[in-house]
Write an enzyme that holds these catalytic residues in place. Structure first.
Site, PDB file in Angstrom:
ATOM      1  N   SER A 160       0.781  -1.178   0.199  1.00 17.45           N
ATOM      2  CA  SER A 160      -0.033   0.112   0.092  1.00 17.45           C
ATOM      3  C   SER A 160       0.873   1.406   0.018  1.00 17.45           C
ATOM      4  O   SER A 160       2.798   1.139   0.538  1.00 17.45           O
ATOM      5  CB  SER A 160      -0.843  -0.057   1.234  1.00 17.45           C
ATOM      6  OG  SER A 160      -1.515   1.283   1.422  1.00 17.45           O
ATOM      7  N   TYR A 184      -1.617  -0.421  10.964  1.00 22.22           N
ATOM      8  CA  TYR A 184      -2.076  -0.438   9.917  1.00 22.22           C
ATOM      9  C   TYR A 184      -0.402  -0.161   8.571  1.00 22.22           C
ATOM     10  O   TYR A 184      -0.057  -1.076   7.601  1.00 22.22           O
ATOM     11  CB  TYR A 184      -3.056   0.554   8.401  1.00 22.22           C
ATOM     12  CG  TYR A 184      -3.167  -0.318   7.288  1.00 22.22           C
ATOM     13  CD1 TYR A 184      -4.039  -1.073   6.806  1.00 22.22           C
ATOM     14  CD2 TYR A 184      -3.513   0.471   6.087  1.00 22.22           C
ATOM     15  CE1 TYR A 184      -4.519  -1.442   5.472  1.00 22.22           C
ATOM     16  CE2 TYR A 184      -3.317   0.384   5.055  1.00 22.22           C
ATOM     17  CZ  TYR A 184      -3.739  -0.730   4.704  1.00 22.22           C
ATOM     18  OH  TYR A 184      -4.074  -0.996   3.325  1.00 22.22           O
TER      19      TYR A 184
HETATM   20  N1  LIG Z   1      -8.470  -0.579  -0.420  1.00 24.14           N
HETATM   21  C1  LIG Z   1      -7.414   0.298  -0.671  1.00 24.14           C
HETATM   22  O1  LIG Z   1      -8.007   1.256  -0.564  1.00 24.14           O
HETATM   23  C2  LIG Z   1      -5.695  -0.209  -0.438  1.00 24.14           C
HETATM   24  C3  LIG Z   1      -5.075   0.476  -1.150  1.00 24.14           C
HETATM   25  C4  LIG Z   1      -4.034  -0.342  -0.885  1.00 24.14           C
HETATM   26  C5  LIG Z   1      -3.715  -1.379  -0.670  1.00 24.14           C
HETATM   27  N2  LIG Z   1      -4.746  -1.756  -0.033  1.00 24.14           N
HETATM   28  C6  LIG Z   1      -4.542  -3.584   0.193  1.00 24.14           C
HETATM   29  O2  LIG Z   1      -5.755  -4.693  -0.268  1.00 24.14           O
HETATM   30  C7  LIG Z   1      -6.077  -6.153   0.150  1.00 24.14           C
HETATM   31  C8  LIG Z   1      -7.199  -6.100  -0.185  1.00 24.14           C
HETATM   32  O3  LIG Z   1      -7.540  -5.349   0.239  1.00 24.14           O
HETATM   33  P1  LIG Z   1      -9.292  -4.208  -0.380  1.00 24.14           P
HETATM   34  O4  LIG Z   1      -9.179  -3.184  -0.288  1.00 24.14           O
HETATM   35  O5  LIG Z   1      -9.340  -5.315  -1.529  1.00 24.14           O
HETATM   36  O6  LIG Z   1     -10.114  -4.574   0.928  1.00 24.14           O
HETATM   37  P2  LIG Z   1     -11.678  -6.010   0.842  1.00 24.14           P
HETATM   38  O7  LIG Z   1     -11.922  -5.997   0.228  1.00 24.14           O
HETATM   39  O8  LIG Z   1     -11.893  -5.542   2.531  1.00 24.14           O
HETATM   40  O9  LIG Z   1     -10.847  -7.331   0.922  1.00 24.14           O
HETATM   41  C9  LIG Z   1     -10.087  -7.915   2.143  1.00 24.14           C
HETATM   42  C10 LIG Z   1     -10.288  -9.288   1.720  1.00 24.14           C
HETATM   43  O10 LIG Z   1      -9.510  -9.866   2.609  1.00 24.14           O
HETATM   44  C11 LIG Z   1      -9.888 -11.228   3.388  1.00 24.14           C
HETATM   45  N3  LIG Z   1      -9.685 -11.186   4.979  1.00 24.14           N
HETATM   46  C12 LIG Z   1      -9.834 -10.542   5.229  1.00 24.14           C
HETATM   47  N4  LIG Z   1      -9.625 -10.728   6.754  1.00 24.14           N
HETATM   48  C13 LIG Z   1      -9.184 -12.520   6.872  1.00 24.14           C
HETATM   49  C14 LIG Z   1      -8.999 -12.935   7.219  1.00 24.14           C
HETATM   50  N5  LIG Z   1      -8.305 -13.528   8.990  1.00 24.14           N
HETATM   51  N6  LIG Z   1      -8.383 -14.588   6.432  1.00 24.14           N
HETATM   52  C15 LIG Z   1      -8.440 -14.530   5.357  1.00 24.14           C
HETATM   53  N7  LIG Z   1      -8.736 -13.888   4.193  1.00 24.14           N
HETATM   54  C16 LIG Z   1      -9.064 -12.575   5.059  1.00 24.14           C
HETATM   55  C17 LIG Z   1     -11.105 -10.338   3.329  1.00 24.14           C
HETATM   56  O11 LIG Z   1     -12.188 -11.867   3.376  1.00 24.14           O
HETATM   57  P3  LIG Z   1     -13.205 -12.656   4.477  1.00 24.14           P
HETATM   58  O12 LIG Z   1     -13.801 -11.687   5.146  1.00 24.14           O
HETATM   59  O13 LIG Z   1     -14.527 -13.610   3.968  1.00 24.14           O
HETATM   60  O14 LIG Z   1     -12.152 -13.758   4.440  1.00 24.14           O
HETATM   61  C18 LIG Z   1     -11.191 -10.027   1.650  1.00 24.14           C
HETATM   62  O15 LIG Z   1     -11.586 -11.062   0.641  1.00 24.14           O
HETATM   63  C19 LIG Z   1      -5.669  -5.494   1.229  1.00 24.14           C
HETATM   64  O16 LIG Z   1      -4.105  -5.996   1.790  1.00 24.14           O
HETATM   65  C20 LIG Z   1      -5.443  -3.976   1.860  1.00 24.14           C
HETATM   66  O17 LIG Z   1      -4.700  -3.398   2.673  1.00 24.14           O
HETATM   67  C21 LIG Z   1      -5.855  -2.031  -0.444  1.00 24.14           C
END
Ligand SMILES: NC(=O)c1ccc[n+]([C@@H]2O[C@H](COP(=O)([O-])OP(=O)(O)OC[C@H]3O[C@@H](n4cnc5c(N)ncnc54)[C@H](OP(=O)(O)O)[C@@H]3O)[C@@H](O)[C@H]2O)c1
Length: 243
Positions: A144, A157
């Protein structure tokens, strides 16, 4: 996409956090591009919904809490038994708790570190023996911009993502001589369910954020580069100035 030269099957990608957001878009994109995909997250229904779009023979869902580190070896074995050796690991699952460090419960801090940092470490350890043996593989870590810059109220985070970037860089140094590539992707804000979580308090313009599909395209690009090239580290920001 070419067949895997050793197994004569589609190359296999394991995507963690495939039930939502970036992981879901990435799994879709990789499948469209000709990868067999293993979809891992906790929510069985959402994983099944995605798998329903994909060919059964070349996809697999595994409902698994990735912070149960002891289960990850068996998870990788199950993927390899059904689909074949893992060519691409996308360490994408992640979460955030916002709030000042002074009042953040230790349990919340630990949960963020466990999922965002220790789970990629543990999952990587589980896929490395096969990658090493085959002298090929790509590990893509979803860092990120918070792995390069700090933001008040995002302490756990940021700590997890700075750690993930350090993990990524160290891993790259340790495995590159074995033909294994490591990519750290550092997106700015992406419009996903992460921002809807009760654990996150933030007031950003969702319309101005990156689309998950744009990040997924970058994952596919990193995974599809010729073997002698590696995308080591990329910052991908929304162009309108939002974080
Ligand atoms: N959104 C942003 O602005 C952003 C920016 C930069 C980087 N990121 C990174 O991108 C990645 C994906 O995030 P996203 O934005 O797509 O968020 P999201 O839509 O909330 O997705 C998060 C995913 O992680 C899974 N997860 C959460 N806890 C878990 C656990 N204990 N075991 C297994 N799976 C788990 C969730 O599935 P379940 O709930 O089904 O387990 C979901 O599939 C993360 O690493 C985040 O830090 C996000």
């Amino acid at each position: 996409m070419q067949l895997d030269s050793d197994s004569n099957r589609l190359p296999v990608a394991l995507v963690s956090g495939a039930s939502s957001g970036i992981g879901q878009a990435t799994a879709r994109r990789l499948a469209q591009a000709g990868f067999a995909v293993a979809l891992v997250a906790r929510n069985r229904e959402r994983l099944a919904g995605l798998q329903a779009e994909l060919p059964t023979a070349t996809s697999l869902t595994i409902a698994q809490d990735l912070t149960d580190f002891a289960a990850l070896g068996a998870l990788v074995e199950a993927v390899e038994a059904k689909l074949g050796p893992i060519a691409v690991l996308v360490n994408n699952a992640g979460m955030a708790y916002t709030g000042p460090l002074e009042t953040m419960p230790v349990a919340d801090w630990e949960q963020v570190l466990k999922l965002n940092l220790t789970a990629p470490f543990a999952l990587t350890r589980a896929v490395l023996p096969t990658m090493r043996q085959r002298r090929t593989g790509t590990i893509i870590n979803m860092v990120s911009i918070a792995g390069k810059q700090t933001f008040a109220d995002w302490g756990a985070y940021c700590a997890s993502k700075f750690g993930l970037l350090a993990f990524s860089r160290t891993l790259a140094q340790e495995v590159r001589q074995d033909g294994i590539r490591v990519t750290a992707l550092c997106p700015g804000a992406v419009d996903t369910a992460l921002w809807d979580s009760e654990a996150v308090t933030a007031d950003f313009d969702r319309q101005a954020m990156l689309a998950a599909e744009t990040v997924a395209d970058l994952v596919l690009y990193a995974a599809s580069l010729p073997e002698r090239a590696v995308l080591e580290e990329v910052v991908l920001m929304p162009s309108g100035g939002v974080l």
